[in-house]
Design an enzyme around this catalytic site. Structure first.
Site, mmCIF file in Angstrom:
data_model
loop_
_atom_site.group_PDB
_atom_site.id
_atom_site.type_symbol
_atom_site.label_atom_id
_atom_site.label_comp_id
_atom_site.label_asym_id
_atom_site.label_seq_id
_atom_site.Cartn_x
_atom_site.Cartn_y
_atom_site.Cartn_z
ATOM 1 N N ALA A 254 8.211 9.627 4.303
ATOM 2 C CA ALA A 254 6.810 9.458 3.920
ATOM 3 C C ALA A 254 5.965 10.122 4.991
ATOM 4 C CB ALA A 254 6.463 7.980 3.790
ATOM 5 N N GLU A 256 1.859 10.173 6.788
ATOM 6 C CA GLU A 256 0.652 9.370 6.940
ATOM 7 C C GLU A 256 -0.654 10.121 6.769
ATOM 8 O OE1 GLU A 256 1.802 10.611 11.274
ATOM 9 O OE2 GLU A 256 2.857 10.077 9.440
ATOM 10 N N GLU A 290 3.472 3.678 7.407
ATOM 11 C CA GLU A 290 2.492 4.757 7.185
ATOM 12 C C GLU A 290 1.066 4.233 7.321
ATOM 13 O OE1 GLU A 290 3.679 7.651 7.255
ATOM 14 O OE2 GLU A 290 5.739 6.954 6.983
ATOM 15 N N HIS A 293 -0.156 3.922 10.824
ATOM 16 C CA HIS A 293 -0.578 5.232 11.339
ATOM 17 C C HIS A 293 -2.048 5.552 11.042
ATOM 18 C CE1 HIS A 293 2.946 7.120 12.954
ATOM 19 N NE2 HIS A 293 3.628 7.123 11.834
#
Length: 842
Positions: A254, A256, A290, A293
């Site tokens: 993933a 961010e 995420e 972040h």
């Protein structure tokens, strides 16, 4: 091609106006980027990669330019220093490398479709627009996108859409941010949205290949994570929305991007009615990572990539802090202990491993920094140590100050330590630098010498290691008050052991809670005392005991044969974490036996002995209302029973397959993989193989896909192995992002290892062309080294990879992995006879 100077020193953008016209049919886009900024010199450079630049104007005047593709640059002069406006007209191809602007491919009802997405970390924004593509070069962005739009399509970006004029979608101006966090996407998407208590719009987006209910879980976790972080950080979420987008093709887990977080489908979308608890926990922690972040990484960004750990280690810790707060019944820190901790301890014990903080300049080397075991897992362990030392009140106070001081700017590790020191009154930097700047970790030996309880620290290695005399400031977390809070010296004497033992009334222990990044070697007296009181230890401390014994055996400091008799003492535990540690040791014993030998039959008998009572207790099918521990333990013991070739277990799995063969996806997700794998291994046929391969192509359920992969890669039929490998380069069957799992599965299969290894060597160039720009590329080397354990394979590994030692980004990995295999080969040679004797007697 070392980037010895940062382009930001010569030109500092303040604002970008980016216009893109994207054509999916021709796989081309044209762009016009207007950059306002401060020229510090008359000769400047912008980053670009694969851009075909037509014209550059500075303050309305056309200028000549030079393309410098070796340095991803276009170079030109500006007429004056100070504020200038640069306009670049260009065109470029869409990529198929999952970097820059690229299409994701998927099918709905047999119709092939695509959505366009972006991936700009680490330095791929330069493939989409010219600019200063460095983390410190923060600016505001205005984005306008035109594309070959179809009715009903959705367009997403970091900020809300402002207007649509003449087919062009205009988005609100961003806050000040780094280029690698810019993101947009468009295509035929479905979504679900909600709003947080503070008014942030939260949405989950995916293709229409998925059922609408697959978006619900992520939406709930995302909303509650943002609410948690706003409270914990005492800092509002800085944007109007937080979109979570699942991309069918995505190289990382993933990313961010600020306000538009992108994910692999497997890490965002799930069937709430049939997904294993373990998978739900994994998806939840990825989302929370995420979203952590959005503050730590996006609002405050590392100055340069050498402080990547500052982003990743922190988010890795916070994902657990957040999920523990919003889903306390999961006891999510147990997942940290069974995944991140062993990963960090294993890799960090190999001589040559990178330290958490690494100097880096060459762009080709930046992706090599993303060592999950070090920058993510070890770094998170370091921060867990800090959190334990400071307490949450001081941590939150320090973070609030850190965000207030550096918001919309950049920071280094020292800035974080300074903020935490102010909040706590503790010299955090001094403690942490011994962990940050040095690779490896210590083994603390606890021994009774001449009646005195003494501790000593020394760097721990698995395999050969160059002892550089390193010392660490170690939070000991002892249960005896006589032990110092921090051990900074090489050796310390705690006092008369008999007196201390009498005063404390319990065995001496270190690293309670297993939160500090070191292992403990107790002498025979101390270890026996702990084992005599084993039932007094909580689950995490039992896990730590098994973990440390395994690592000491891997490092040759104790005999593996001495660990084998301990296993049965843990076999009846109802704790998932104890079973995780137990079966990690047990599965490690497989390297000491030759397939289909008498020794393997003894090992299978041991696995049967370890698992039989638990299989009888838990059964094959999940029961309503059973504990999380039982749900998470069942896969360990079923896997053990099937390895043991327990006749009842093999028959039970076959019966479940037969009863559900009309709808295999409906098998309980907790056990589905074991049922399918058992069928392929013990009842396999070409027809069944093709049936599962077709199901893999057709399903959009990532969990089911992973189960099918595990089953198919375990086939013992040489023809079917070859058929599998023939699909490795067929993206319609196996997407490049998923290929590593297929390769590893076949390589770990004794019947498939030669074919998989031949494929890797013969088609290395194809692999490099396909995923070479990707941070996952080096992990093909890592997973190969994780499996090889014979002198012959070691020689072949060296023959193939040593000529590639000078390839940027691969050097450290190749050197380390040669050591990994060498140490395993040497350990097997030294211990094989004793271990097999211990197994036979267990």
């Amino acid at each position: 091609m070392a980037e010895l100077t940062h382009f930001y020193e010569y030109f500092q953008p303040t604002h970008y106006n980016i216009y893109l016209d994207i054509n999916r049919g021709t796989k081309q886009f044209s762009g016009r980027t207007t950059i306002t900024g401060n020229a510090k010199a008359e000769k400047i450079a912008l980053h670009q990669k694969y851009l075909e630049i037509n014209t550059i104007t500075v303050d309305g005047t056309s200028v000549e330019f030079t393309m410098d593709n070796d340095h991803d640059a276009v170079r030109f002069s500006v007429p004056k220093t100070g504020e200038v406006t640069i306009i670049v007209d260009y065109k470029a191809p869409l990529t198929d490398s999952m970097m820059g602007i690229y299409p994701s491919y998927y099918e709905v009802n047999g119709e092939k479709k695509q959505i366009i997405g972006t991936q700009f970390e680490t330095n791929f924004a330069r493939q989409a627009f010219p600019g200063i593509d460095e983390p410190a070069a923060k600016a505001k962005f205005d984005l306008a996108i035109k594309f070959d739009e179809q009715p009903g399509e959705t367009v997403l970006a970091n900020m809300p859409e402002q207007k649509v004029e003449n087919g062009v979608h205009y988005f609100d101006t961003t806050v000040r941010m780094s280029t690698y966090l810019v993101a947009f996407a468009f295509g035929d998407l479905q979504s679900k949205t909600t709003t947080t208590k503070s008014g942030v719009k939260v949405g989950v987006f995916g293709t229409k290949a998925h059922q609408a209910k697959e978006l619900d879980f992520a939406l709930d976790i995302a909303k509650r994570s943002i609410e948690f972080y706003e409270d914990f950080y005492q800092t509002p979420y800085p944007l109007p929305h937080s979109w979570q987008l699942a991309l069918p093709d995505f190289s990382a887990g993933a990313m961010e991007n600020w306000g538009l977080v992108t994910y692999r489908e497997a890490y965002l979308l799930l069937d709430p009615d049939n997904t294993a608890l373990e998978m739900k926990q994994l998806v939840a922690t990825v989302i929370a990572h995420e979203l952590a972040h959005q503050w730590f990484g996006d609002l405050v960004t590392m100055q340069w990539w050498d402080d990547l750990w500052l982003n990743e280690s922190f988010a890795n810790m916070m994902e657990y802090v957040a999920i523990d707060a919003i889903q306390p019944d999961w006891h999510i820190w147990e997942l940290f202990q069974t995944s991140d901790v062993p990963s960090a301890l294993q890799r960090d014990a190999t001589d040559g491993v990178q330290s958490v903080h690494v100097a880096v300049e060459d762009p080709a080397e930046i992706d090599a920094l993303f060592d999950g075991a070090i920058v993510y897992a070890k770094g998170a362990r370091m921060l867990v140590m800090v959190r334990a030392l400071l307490g949450d009140d001081a941590l939150r106070k320090g973070l609030k100050q850190y965000f207030a001081t550096h918001q919309y700017g950049n920071a280094k590790g020292a800035n974080l330590w300074a903020a935490l020191a102010d909040a706590s009154g503790m010299n955090v930097g001094e403690i942490m630098n011994s962990w940050l700047e040095q690779p490896g970790y210590p083994v603390v030996t606890a021994a009774v010498e001449n009646g005195k309880l003494t501790l000593s620290q020394q760097q721990f290695f698995i395999g050969q290691g160059q002892d550089a005399g390193r010392k660490w400031q170690i939070p000991l977390n002892s249960n005896y008050a006589a032990a110092p809070k921090i051990m900074a010296d090489r050796q310390v004497t705690l006092g008369d052991y008999a007196q201390l033992r009498d005063e404390n009334g319990q065995p001496f222990r270190l690293n309670q809670g297993n939160n500090s990044h070191f292992i403990v070697k107790y002498d025979a007296t101390l270890l026996q005392d702990i084992l005599d009181h084993l039932s007094d230890l909580d689950a995490i401390d039992q896990l730590a005991l098994l973990q440390d014994q395994r690592l000491l055996a891997e490092g040759g400091q104790i005999s593996y044969a001495d660990v084998v008799p301990l296993l049965a003492r843990f076999a009846d535990s109802h704790s998932n974490v104890v079973n995780a540690a137990l079966y990690q040791v047990a599965n490690n014993l497989k390297k000491f036996v030759t397939p289909d030998s008498a020794e393997e039959k003894h090992l299978q008998a041991l696995f049967d002995k370890l698992s039989a009572a638990q299989v009888a207790r838990l059964g094959w099918t999940p029961q309503a209302g059973e504990s999380n521990d039982d749900q998470l333990t069942r896969p360990y013991v079923l896997s053990a029973a099937l390895y043991a070739k327990n006749a009842a277990a093999v028959a039970s799995a076959h019966d479940l397959f037969t009863a559900n063969k009309a709808d295999l996806a409906a098998l309980p997700a907790d056990i589905r993989m074991f049922v399918l794998r058992n069928e392929v291994k013990n009842y396999g046929s070409a027809e069944r193989f093709e049936q599962l391969l077709t199901a893999y192509r057709q399903t959009s359920d990532a969990s089911y896909k992973a189960d099918i992969r595990a089953a198919l890669t375990s086939t013992t039929d040489p023809e079917l192995v070859q058929r599998l490998i023939s699909h490795f380069e067929d993206a319609d069957t196996i997407k490049p992002q998923d290929l590593r799992g297929w390769y590893r599965g076949v390589l770990a299969n004794d019947a498939g290892q030669q074919a998989a290894w031949d494929w890797l060597r013969n088609d290395w160039q194809w692999l490099e062309d396909t995923v070479g720009g990707d941070m996952e590329f080096t992990t093909y080397i890592t997973v190969t080294a994780g499996i090889f354990h014979t002198p012959e394979r070691l020689a072949e590994f060296k023959a193939f990879f040593e000529p590639k030692l000078n390839t940027p980004g691969l050097t450290r990995e190749i050197k380390m992995d040669i050591k990994v295999i060498e140490s395993r080969v040497n350990l097997i040679e030294a211990e094989k006879a004793a271990v097999n004797q211990a197994i036979a007697q267990a």
